[in-house]
Motif scaffolding. Structure first.
Motif, PDB file in Angstrom:
ATOM      1  N   GLN A  36       0.849  -1.189   0.000  1.00  0.00           N
ATOM      2  CA  GLN A  36       0.000   0.000   0.000  1.00  0.00           C
ATOM      3  C   GLN A  36       0.884   1.240   0.000  1.00  0.00           C
ATOM      4  O   GLN A  36       1.691   1.432   0.904  1.00  0.00           O
ATOM      5  CB  GLN A  36      -0.916   0.020   1.222  1.00  0.00           C
ATOM      6  N   THR A  37       0.690   2.085  -1.010  1.00  0.00           N
ATOM      7  CA  THR A  37       1.459   3.322  -1.076  1.00  0.00           C
ATOM      8  C   THR A  37       0.637   4.471  -0.496  1.00  0.00           C
ATOM      9  O   THR A  37      -0.117   4.244   0.442  1.00  0.00           O
ATOM     10  CB  THR A  37       1.904   3.578  -2.520  1.00  0.00           C
ATOM     11  N   ASP A  38       0.722   5.638  -1.026  1.00  0.00           N
ATOM     12  CA  ASP A  38       0.322   6.859  -0.337  1.00  0.00           C
ATOM     13  C   ASP A  38      -1.150   6.903   0.088  1.00  0.00           C
ATOM     14  O   ASP A  38      -2.025   7.311  -0.662  1.00  0.00           O
ATOM     15  CB  ASP A  38       0.625   8.060  -1.225  1.00  0.00           C
ATOM     16  N   THR A  39      -1.423   6.474   1.290  1.00  0.00           N
ATOM     17  CA  THR A  39      -2.717   6.701   1.940  1.00  0.00           C
ATOM     18  C   THR A  39      -2.477   7.249   3.344  1.00  0.00           C
ATOM     19  O   THR A  39      -3.214   6.936   4.274  1.00  0.00           O
ATOM     20  CB  THR A  39      -3.535   5.400   2.041  1.00  0.00           C
ATOM     21  N   GLU A  40      -1.420   8.069   3.494  1.00  0.00           N
ATOM     22  CA  GLU A  40      -0.977   8.530   4.805  1.00  0.00           C
ATOM     23  C   GLU A  40      -0.744   7.356   5.752  1.00  0.00           C
ATOM     24  O   GLU A  40      -0.941   7.453   6.966  1.00  0.00           O
ATOM     25  CB  GLU A  40      -1.943   9.550   5.410  1.00  0.00           C
ATOM     26  N   ASP A  41      -0.363   6.215   5.171  1.00  0.00           N
ATOM     27  CA  ASP A  41       0.058   5.018   5.907  1.00  0.00           C
ATOM     28  C   ASP A  41      -1.067   4.334   6.677  1.00  0.00           C
ATOM     29  O   ASP A  41      -0.802   3.442   7.487  1.00  0.00           O
ATOM     30  CB  ASP A  41       1.218   5.343   6.873  1.00  0.00           C
ATOM     31  N   ARG A  42      -2.305   4.699   6.420  1.00  0.00           N
ATOM     32  CA  ARG A  42      -3.412   4.100   7.175  1.00  0.00           C
ATOM     33  C   ARG A  42      -3.631   2.653   6.762  1.00  0.00           C
ATOM     34  O   ARG A  42      -3.667   2.319   5.588  1.00  0.00           O
ATOM     35  CB  ARG A  42      -4.700   4.898   6.961  1.00  0.00           C
TER      36      ARG A  42
END
Length: 553
Positions: free
Chosen positions: A502-508
């Motif tokens: 998982q890339t840019d989802t503010e790490d959620r």
């Protein structure tokens, strides 16, 4: 899209005053507020309320960054209270877990399979993967969609639907605010479904609750809207025969206010009474903000009689690097005379001693809990290491009450899933003590986002996410078979191998997964969690699997 799923309980600078030792007696609040529903109705069968696909879709996170309470923590005090049993001081790893997978199938996702954005209009993260199992059906609900499956075959019965389908025709705000932080539950004592999500756009703020008229999740529901005093983040539910319990962290939404602990008159809601009562106690820990992220105990076996005292656990994020306690609370609502309702254990005054743990925190990119490594990317995933993870599963066995729960902790090389079994002797008693604890291996692999439950034989199933710099985030399970040496965690097996990061989802990632116990046999576990089939952002899928230990009958 309303702001929701706020990650970590915020506290204003300079206001933290964590207690250094437990007082002689638990602190008690009695500031209960009683409410009748703002709105009530009876729905048509939900299968008739399928929502049309929206004209266009949008992408967004399901939260806004908030100041973590973790940044205002104090140094951990010396352990106080009874010491843990010496045989429990080190976690033990046994051979491969004996529980085997039964059904295993794809759930609702942001991919072509059971596509959520096509009915919700949004592509969001995190999914907050949640499921419950009834007499004949399994219902999975993720942000922002749910679906109903056949329990015997895994075949799709209905859905996916937008979460607001539970309140279609009910009117605003429940019908119009598909805000997530969802919970689907099966009331094992009364054979009914409970669906709930809060409204985060306010003030005013609300809790929307739908209780099924029958055991059919696609049938008609009694629908309610109740008030909340502030932004009601991270709501969690625990069901008993006569009362439904709910907790949520309350925000300003900038500054933390406290925790709102609520009880709902289940008997009235199950009968479809329009005046079914909500009784809540607001807890700001007498101004210290010690108490947060509470989990109400959720019955996996009928306790066999009425009880109006609810055990809650939480508030593990008050000391650095960690703590030697899990904190207990006892909520005693009184629907006949709400002013006599009480919440005991306020301000961490009912600690339960556990072996020392270190909070699953690190030098993260967006927040201090962004610790989990993945292949092929610098993005690290959020552990939500500041709280106990849903559910606090409660199983009553001949008067011995078992409570199991899990959370993420740092070990010497990565992050581990730690689990506890607490016990209380006697029906209705609330004096919990640690019976055993276990932990996944310290081998450089990250294990987090867990959920745990116990079957009627005493077998424990623990599901979680697993990842490392070399291994894609995947879904695994471990646990303990009945009769193992206390503290033993059997070696893990995988449920679904991920094949993407998982890339840019503010790490959620998360914010929770779900291990449910089938009340029909009290032996079969159902676990659901997320994974990525390919690298990307907002492209999560989910998986559902049933597990069972041999010789459980």
């Amino acid at each position: 899209m309303a702001v929701l799923s706020a990650l970590i309980f915020a506290a204003p600078n300079g206001l933290r005053a964590a207690p250094q030792q437990a007082p002689a007696a638990p602190q008690v609040l009695s500031n209960a507020v009683a409410n009748e529903p703002i709105h009530f109705d009876v729905s048509p069968p939900l299968a008739e309320l399928a929502t049309a696909a929206p004209a266009q879709q949008s992408v967004g996170l399901m939260h806004a960054p908030l100041l973590p309470k973790l940044q205002q923590l104090t140094v951990a005090p010396q352990s106080h209270g009874a010491a843990a049993t010496s045989s429990l001081l080190q976690p033990l790893i046994a051979p491969l877990i004996s529980a085997t997978i039964g059904l295993s199938f794809e759930g609702v996702g942001n991919t072509s399979t059971l596509n959520c954005p096509s009915v919700a209009g949004f592509t969001v993260a995190p999914p907050d993967t949640n499921a419950a199992v009834g007499d004949t059906q399994v219902v999975q609900w993720v942000n922002l969609c749910y679906a109903v499956f056949n329990k015997s075959t895994g075949v799709l019965i209905a859905g996916p639907f937008a979460g607001t389908n539970f309140w279609k025709g009910f009117g605003a705000p429940c019908e119009t605010h598909n805000d997530g932080d969802i919970i689907i539950q099966w009331d094992k004592s009364n054979h009914r479904w409970l669906a709930a999500q809060n409204v985060f756009e306010g003030p005013p703020y609300y809790t929307c609750v739908a209780v099924s008229q029958t055991a059919d999740a696609t049938g008609s529901y009694y629908r309610y809207a109740f008030p909340q005093p502030g932004f009601p983040d991270y709501p969690k539910w625990g069901l008993t025969r006569n009362t439904y319990y709910q907790t949520q962290n309350i925000f300003d939404p900038i500054l933390v206010f406290g925790v709102n602990v609520c009880a709902y008159d289940a008997k009235s809601m199950l009968s479809g009474k329009s005046n079914a009562q909500q009784v809540c106690i607001f807890d700001n820990s007498n101004g210290t903000y010690f108490d947060d992220s509470m989990l109400p105990a959720d019955d996996d076996a009928d306790a066999g009689g009425p009880t109006n005292r609810e055990v809650l656990l939480g508030a593990i994020d008050n000391f650095l690097p960690g703590d030697t306690h899990v904190y207990e609370f006892v909520f005693t609502p009184n629907f006949g005379n709400p002013s006599k309702s009480t919440l005991a254990g306020v301000n961490g005054s009912m600690p339960i001693t556990v072996p020392a743990f270190k909070l699953a925190i690190c030098a993260g990119q967006y927040r201090v809990t962004d610790c989990v490594k993945q292949p092929g990317t610098t993005y690290q995933l959020d552990t939500l290491g500041d709280r106990l993870m849903y559910r606090l599963a409660h199983f009553n066995e001949g008067g011995t009450q078992h409570f199991v729960v899990t959370h993420s902790v740092n070990n010497t090389t990565a992050v581990a899933a730690r689990w506890y079994e607490f016990r209380a002797q006697g029906l209705g008693t609330t004096s919990l003590s640690l019976y055993q604890w276990g932990q996944t291996p310290d081998d450089g692999i990250y294990r987090w986002m867990g959920s745990v439950a116990m079957d009627q034989m005493g077998n424990i199933a623990l599901g979680y996410s697993r990842s490392s710099a070399a291994d894609y985030p995947s879904i695994y399970y471990a646990g303990q078979k009945a009769g193992d040496l206390p503290g033993t965690t059997d070696a893990e097996a995988f449920i679904k191998q991920g094949s993407g990061s998982q890339t840019d989802t503010e790490d959620r990632w998360g914010d929770y997964s779900s291990m449910a116990l089938d009340g029909a046999d009290s032996c079969t576990f159902w676990y659901t969690n997320e994974y990525y089939p390919v690298d990307g952002s907002f492209a999560w899928s989910t998986w559902i699997a049933s597990l069972k230990f041999p010789h459980c009958h």
